[in-house]
Design a protein around this motif. Structure first.
Motif, short mmCIF file in Angstrom:
data_model
loop_
_atom_site.label_atom_id
_atom_site.label_comp_id
_atom_site.label_asym_id
_atom_site.label_seq_id
_atom_site.Cartn_x
_atom_site.Cartn_y
_atom_site.Cartn_z
N SER A 1 61.94 73.54 70.87
CA SER A 1 60.56 73.11 71.07
C SER A 1 60.34 71.76 70.40
N LYS A 2 59.48 70.96 71.00
CA LYS A 2 59.18 69.65 70.43
C LYS A 2 58.49 69.79 69.08
N MET A 3 57.70 70.83 68.91
CA MET A 3 57.00 71.04 67.64
C MET A 3 57.99 71.28 66.50
N THR A 4 59.13 71.90 66.80
CA THR A 4 60.15 72.10 65.77
C THR A 4 60.67 70.76 65.28
N LEU A 5 60.86 69.83 66.19
CA LEU A 5 61.35 68.51 65.80
C LEU A 5 60.31 67.78 64.94
N TYR A 6 59.04 67.89 65.31
CA TYR A 6 57.99 67.26 64.51
C TYR A 6 57.94 67.87 63.10
N LYS A 7 58.27 69.14 62.99
CA LYS A 7 58.24 69.80 61.69
C LYS A 7 59.36 69.31 60.78
N TRP A 8 60.52 69.00 61.36
CA TRP A 8 61.69 68.66 60.55
C TRP A 8 61.90 67.16 60.35
N TRP A 9 61.44 66.33 61.30
CA TRP A 9 61.67 64.89 61.19
C TRP A 9 60.36 64.13 61.40
N PRO A 10 60.08 63.11 60.59
CA PRO A 10 58.82 62.37 60.73
C PRO A 10 58.76 61.48 61.97
N SER A 11 59.92 61.16 62.54
CA SER A 11 59.95 60.28 63.70
C SER A 11 61.28 60.45 64.43
N PRO A 12 61.35 60.05 65.70
CA PRO A 12 62.62 60.08 66.41
C PRO A 12 63.69 59.22 65.72
N GLY A 13 63.27 58.14 65.08
CA GLY A 13 64.22 57.30 64.38
C GLY A 13 64.87 58.02 63.21
N ALA A 14 64.07 58.78 62.47
CA ALA A 14 64.62 59.55 61.36
C ALA A 14 65.61 60.59 61.87
N LEU A 15 65.30 61.21 62.99
CA LEU A 15 66.22 62.16 63.60
C LEU A 15 67.50 61.46 64.02
N ALA A 16 67.38 60.28 64.62
CA ALA A 16 68.56 59.54 65.06
C ALA A 16 69.46 59.19 63.89
N ALA A 17 68.86 58.82 62.75
CA ALA A 17 69.66 58.47 61.57
C ALA A 17 70.48 59.66 61.08
N GLU A 18 69.84 60.83 60.99
CA GLU A 18 70.57 62.01 60.53
C GLU A 18 71.63 62.43 61.55
N ALA A 19 71.29 62.31 62.82
CA ALA A 19 72.25 62.66 63.86
C ALA A 19 73.46 61.74 63.82
N TYR A 20 73.22 60.48 63.50
CA TYR A 20 74.33 59.52 63.41
C TYR A 20 75.28 59.92 62.29
N PHE A 21 74.73 60.29 61.13
CA PHE A 21 75.58 60.70 60.01
C PHE A 21 76.36 61.95 60.38
N THR A 22 75.68 62.92 60.98
CA THR A 22 76.33 64.17 61.36
C THR A 22 77.46 63.91 62.35
N ARG A 23 77.20 63.02 63.29
CA ARG A 23 78.20 62.72 64.33
C ARG A 23 79.39 61.95 63.75
N SER A 24 79.13 61.09 62.78
CA SER A 24 80.20 60.24 62.26
C SER A 24 81.03 60.91 61.18
N ALA A 25 80.47 61.93 60.52
CA ALA A 25 81.12 62.53 59.36
C ALA A 25 82.56 62.97 59.61
N PRO A 26 82.86 63.68 60.72
CA PRO A 26 84.25 64.11 60.91
C PRO A 26 85.23 62.95 61.07
N GLN A 27 84.76 61.82 61.62
CA GLN A 27 85.64 60.67 61.81
C GLN A 27 85.82 59.85 60.54
N LEU A 28 84.94 60.05 59.56
CA LEU A 28 84.94 59.19 58.38
C LEU A 28 85.22 59.96 57.09
N ASP A 29 86.00 61.04 57.19
CA ASP A 29 86.42 61.75 55.98
C ASP A 29 87.17 60.79 55.06
N PHE A 30 86.97 60.96 53.76
CA PHE A 30 87.61 60.08 52.78
C PHE A 30 88.65 60.89 52.02
#
Length: 199
Positions: A51-80
Motif C-alpha cells: 500500500s502507498k500508505m505503508t511507504l509514506y509511513k516508512w519514508w519521508p519522500s520517494p527520494g529517501a526511499l531511493a537512497a535506501e534502495a540504492y544502498f540495499t541494491r549495492s551492498a552485495p556488490q560492494l562487500d569489503f
C-alpha cells in the motif's frame, strides 16, 4: 509503465520485514532501470504489491526511499573483505565499486545530484549510503593500522576521500568514464604517495 503488481498473499497481512524488503527491491529495480524520476510511491507500491500508505509511513519522500534502495541494491556488490593484504583488498573493493557505478549508469549521478537540492534525500543518502559505506572502509583501514600495514597516525578519512573521492570526481565533476584501469594507480598513490621525499 505497465508493471504487473506483485501478488498479495490472501487476506493476511505480510510481515513488516517482508514488505519492506519487497519495497526496497522494487524501488532499486525501478531506480536502476528507469532513473530517479521514475521512483514514485505509486509506482513502487504497485510493483511491490504494497500500500502507498505503508511507504509514506516508512519514508519521508520517494527520494529517501531511493537512497535506501540504492544502498540495499549495492551492498552485495560492494562487500569489503579483509584478507590481511590491504593493497589487494582496496584494489578488489574499488574495482567492484567502479564496476557497480558503471553498470548502474546515470541513476547514480541522478541520485547524488538530486541529494544536493532535496534536504530529505540528502539526509537519507548520507544516513543510508554515504556514512555506512565510509565506515566499512574505515573499519578495514583501522584493521590495517592494527596489523602495521598503515602508520598509526595515518588519517583514515583523508585516505577514504582520496580513494573513493577520485572516482566520484571523475563521475560527477569531470563526467569522464571511470575505468577499472584507474583503480591500481589510485590505490598506490593513496598508500605510497607521490613525493620523492617525505617532508
Amino acid at each position: 509503465m505497465g508493471e504487473t503488481p506483485s501478488p498479495r498473499r490472501g487476506r493476511g497481512r505480510r510481515p513488516a520485514g517482508e514488505v519492506r524488503g519487497a519495497v526496497l527491491e522494487a524501488a532499486g529495480r525501478i531506480l536502476l532501470r528507469d532513473g530517479m524520476r521514475a521512483v514514485t510511491f505509486d509506482r513502487v507500491a504497485n510493483e511491490a504489491g504494497s500500500s502507498k500508505m505503508t511507504l509514506y509511513k516508512w519514508w519521508p519522500s520517494p527520494g529517501a526511499l531511493a537512497a535506501e534502495a540504492y544502498f540495499t541494491r549495492s551492498a552485495p556488490q560492494l562487500d569489503f573483505h579483509d584478507t590481511g593484504d590491504l593493497r589487494a583488498d582496496l584494489i578488489e573493493q574499488l574495482t567492484s565499486f567502479v564496476r557497480w557505478v558503471v553498470a548502474a549508469g546515470n541513476p547514480v549521478a541522478e541520485l547524488i545530484g538530486a541529494a544536493q537540492l532535496d534536504p530529505e534525500l540528502g539526509a537519507a543518502w548520507s544516513a543510508s549510503y554515504g556514512l555506512p559505506r565510509r565506515e566499512l572502509a574505515r573499519e578495514r583501514l583501522r584493521s590495517a593500522q592494527r596489523s602495521g600495514e598503515l602508520r598509526e597516525d595515518a588519517d583514515l578519512d583523508v585516505l577514504v576521500d582520496q580513494l573513493w573521492g577520485a572516482c566520484y570526481h571523475r563521475l560527477l565533476v569531470l563526467r569522464v568514464p571511470v575505468e577499472e584501469s584507474f583503480v591500481i594507480p589510485v590505490v598506490d598513490q593513496a598508500l605510497y604517495g607521490a613525493a620523492a621525499h617525505r617532508p
